[in-house]
Write a protein that holds these residues in place. Structure first.
Motif, mmCIF file in Angstrom:
data_model
loop_
_atom_site.group_PDB
_atom_site.id
_atom_site.type_symbol
_atom_site.label_atom_id
_atom_site.label_comp_id
_atom_site.label_asym_id
_atom_site.label_seq_id
_atom_site.Cartn_x
_atom_site.Cartn_y
_atom_site.Cartn_z
ATOM 1 N N GLY A 78 75.477 32.289 -11.217
ATOM 2 C CA GLY A 78 74.649 31.173 -10.754
ATOM 3 C C GLY A 78 73.167 31.408 -10.861
ATOM 4 N N GLN A 79 72.759 32.325 -11.752
ATOM 5 C CA GLN A 79 71.333 32.598 -11.936
ATOM 6 C C GLN A 79 70.858 32.027 -13.267
ATOM 7 N N GLY A 80 69.723 32.524 -13.726
ATOM 8 C CA GLY A 80 69.191 32.094 -15.012
ATOM 9 C C GLY A 80 68.796 30.638 -15.003
ATOM 10 N N GLN A 81 69.258 29.898 -16.023
ATOM 11 C CA GLN A 81 68.829 28.516 -16.208
ATOM 12 C C GLN A 81 69.724 27.498 -15.505
ATOM 13 N N VAL A 137 67.067 34.199 -8.855
ATOM 14 C CA VAL A 137 68.047 33.784 -7.859
ATOM 15 C C VAL A 137 68.800 35.011 -7.411
ATOM 16 N N ARG A 138 68.747 35.296 -6.158
ATOM 17 C CA ARG A 138 69.405 36.482 -5.657
ATOM 18 C C ARG A 138 70.875 36.171 -5.423
ATOM 19 N N VAL A 165 73.585 23.178 -16.665
ATOM 20 C CA VAL A 165 74.224 24.466 -16.924
ATOM 21 C C VAL A 165 74.015 24.720 -18.410
ATOM 22 N N PRO A 166 73.371 25.822 -18.779
ATOM 23 C CA PRO A 166 72.943 26.009 -20.172
ATOM 24 C C PRO A 166 74.104 26.207 -21.142
ATOM 25 N N SER A 167 73.802 26.005 -22.410
ATOM 26 C CA SER A 167 74.736 26.252 -23.502
ATOM 27 C C SER A 167 73.920 26.679 -24.709
ATOM 28 N N PRO A 213 72.579 27.561 -7.844
ATOM 29 C CA PRO A 213 73.685 27.519 -6.881
ATOM 30 C C PRO A 213 74.115 28.875 -6.352
ATOM 31 N N GLY A 214 73.638 29.983 -6.935
ATOM 32 C CA GLY A 214 74.046 31.295 -6.452
ATOM 33 C C GLY A 214 75.543 31.496 -6.558
#
Length: 650
Positions: free
Chosen positions: A441-444, A646-647, A416-418, A317-318
């Motif tokens: 809003g990057q990563g996983q 994700v930029r 959304v990771p945990s 989602p950035g």
């Protein structure tokens, strides 16, 4: 040979003859019993069919209306041409003659017949769906000449969908029941919903087929009708969709020149006003059976027109995710709206330097201005203070974890990771350095556009996570009966300072110096947030050079209006739109259309597209995050790219 021996031999022969006779008569008796008792119904039906024929009368499906009573999906008349093998004396001759008369490929007709050989011979085999008037006239003339007595022409209802494939992924399409649906109780050959609303509410929209019993002569010509049971049309359904807003959104995408998705709803109750996924397909192609060539082209198209991007596309989602982080930090009491962070163009966490998108930095900013400017360093700091589990907690409360619960099929879950998720997924602990990327809003993080629409609606209404839905009322013959709205998925009464800070910051994105200015609509206080996400890492982009893949960035714009009394909210997803702010004009056109209808003004027209901005003018195009060794304060995870997948862009 003695007389005694002759008598014994004669007795043996008589016994054999007697037992043989008993066996023959026993077999005959059993055969008569089997034919007359066990198979009585079958042969009685065959005898009746020698002079009677039962024709199915297909029921029309229920008509679909928009929230204002505009017809969206209706029925039209169509003709089918079928072969009844039971009345055929020479099936091969029928196939050849029918192919010649109707201008069909004899091999294809034979293949259709062969596929249905296992079915009862009295069941018609549909050879031509949606036959032309010329085909109907030619076949009917030959039937009158008794050349095709085993061919039947029937008038059946077929679906008619809106022009330009409007809302195709919402409506879905119909088709003959497949094996799984037949096993689940559908009639063989029944027309049932296969996707979208047609599938979700198939039981509601399907009517009850009727039947007509007629007397036929020796060549199969109908003489008179013995009995007719009329079909019962499916129930009419009123949707929450507004046809004018739907058209406004899709026109906006076409003018912008990119594909994507839009889910726009009433944040007060979850009623979906606009549901668009582009590129699309024409569901009319499916209404009477799609041909193989069209089906193959849809499945091989690189743009994937059959994919419902609203529910099935998952994307990073950035910057739009910064709304979640801001909400979490405020509601957890870690900061106040006046909490300030100094941005000098980047910051170091766990031995790793994370850049902001503005080289010189934003200086010292509070929550409102951090949202307006989309300052990475500010949200890195909040994310580090929160930790991934609190971010996950509030992402779930805002509707960005799992499914939204919309009343449509095939929805993908948002992620959304945990710490728990990573342990189950990879068998590894979560490292604090990973949280920094998640906070912008990057990563996983991978979510559907639908989840973003729910998130911004929850923020807009102050903490109530409504469930999006598209069915408003049904008519069972006694007028419209409202359908109760789905239960609220979650409800948290946001602190007044949380609501005020979020609304002011998001309003500034559009109406002050933020990136959403193209959604500004004087007098309506539009609030929103832009975000841009890379589709591939920096290393991946280098490796993919020369390929035909589209590597341009995706863009998001989430919004609501008016700021202090939100009535409309949603998301515009610009697939390969490169910049999040390019979705803002689409949202503006839909919002303007919404209030024009409400106020009785003429519907607005789309303006000419604005010239594209240069990349160096776009604050959504920062340098990507640098790669880092895992040993740097355990700030990364083996196998997970840290090179700016994700930029952080707006």
């Amino acid at each position: 040979m003695s007389v005694g021996e002759d008598r014994r031999l004669l007795a043996v022969r008589l016994n054999v003859l007697q037992w043989s006779a008993v066996g023959v008569f026993t077999a005959l008796a059993m055969s008569f019993w089997f034919l007359q008792i066990v198979q009585h119904a079958k042969y009685e039906e065959m005898a009746e069919n020698n002079h009677q024929r039962t024709l199915a009368l297909r029921a029309p499906r229920g008509v679909l209306f928009d929230r204002n009573g505009t017809v969206l999906v209706e029925n039209r008349h169509s003709f089918t041409i079928s072969i009844v093998r039971e009345h055929s004396k020479d099936l091969a001759h029928t196939v050849r003659l029918l192919s010649q008369v109707a201008h069909l490929d004899p091999q294809q007709v034979q293949q259709i017949v062969d596929r249905h050989r296992a079915e009862p011979s009295y069941r018609p085999i549909v050879v031509v769906e949606d036959a032309t008037l010329a085909q109907v006239a030619a076949v009917t003339a030959r039937r009158l000449d008794t050349e095709l007595p085993d061919v039947v022409v029937e008038e059946v209802p077929a679906r008619r969908y809106p022009a330009q494939a409007m809302a195709a992924h919402l409506f879905g399409y119909v088709g003959q029941a497949n094996d799984a649906q037949v096993d689940a109780g559908a009639m063989q050959g029944a027309i049932v919903g296969q996707q979208g609303l047609e599938k979700a509410y198939n039981d509601l929209l399907m009517g009850t087929d009727g039947a007509k019993r007629v007397v036929v002569n020796s060549v199969g010509r109908e003489i008179r009708t013995l009995e007719e049971i009329p079909p019962v049309e499916g129930r009419r359904a009123q949707l929450t969709i507004d046809a004018d807003l739907q058209r406004a959104a899709e026109d906006g995408f076409r003018l912008a020149g990119f594909n994507g998705a839009a889910l726009i709803m009433d944040p007060r109750n979850g009623e979906v006003l606009t549901y668009a996924s582009l590129p699309s397909y024409d569901p009319n192609d499916f209404s009477v059976g799609i041909d193989r060539a069209t089906w193959a082209s849809l499945n091989t198209d690189k743009l994937k027109p059959l994919q419902n991007r609203v529910l099935q596309g998952r994307y990073s989602p950035g910057s739009t995710f910064k709304i979640v982080v801001a909400t979490a930090a405020l509601e957890e009491g870690l900061v106040t709206p006046d909490f300030k962070v100094t941005c000098n163009g980047g910051a170091t966490f766990f031995g790793r330097y994370f850049k902001c998108h503005l080289k010189g930095g934003h200086g010292t900013v509070d929550m409102r201005h951090a949202i307006e400017k989309s300052c990475n360093v500010y949200f890195y700091t909040l994310g580090n203070m929160l930790g991934v589990d609190k971010i996950h907690k509030w992402a779930e409360k805002l509707g960005m974890v799992g499914k939204t619960g919309i009343d449509l099929p095939n929805e993908q879950e948002s992620l959304v990771p945990s710490t728990e998720w990573k342990m189950k997924r990879y068998g590894e602990k979560w490292y604090a350095g990973e949280t920094i990327s998640v906070s912008i809003g990057q990563g996983q993080v991978a979510v559907t556009p639908a989840s973003l629409a729910v998130m911004i609606s929850t923020v807009a209404n102050g903490g109530t996570r409504v469930t999006p839905h598209v069915l408003k009322a049904i008519d069972e013959g006694q007028g419209w009966k409202p359908v109760p709205a789905p239960a609220v998925a979650d409800s948290v009464a946001f602190k007044p300072e949380t609501v005020a800070a979020l609304r002011e910051g998001l309003w500034m994105v559009v109406n002050a110096s933020g990136t959403g200015g193209r959604a500004r609509l004087p007098g309506y206080d539009v609030a929103g947030k832009t975000g841009t996400a890379q589709v591939i890492s920096i290393q991946g982009r280098q490796a993919a050079k020369g390929s035909d893949r589209d590597l341009r960035d995706h863009g998001f714009f989430v919004f609501f209006a008016p700021r202090d009394n939100p009535q409309i909210a949603g998301v515009i997803f610009a697939e390969h739109g490169e910049h999040g702010y390019l979705g803002a004009p689409i949202a503006k056109h839909v919002i303007d259309t919404y209030f024009a209808k409400k106020e009785g003004r003429p519907l607005p027209k789309l303006p000419l597209p604005a010239p594209p901005a240069r990349d160096d003018e776009d604050p959504d195009s920062p340098p990507a995050l640098p790669a880092v060794d895992v040993a740097d304060a355990r700030g990364a995870v083996p196998g997970i790219p840290t090179d700016g997948r994700v930029r952080e862009t707006d």
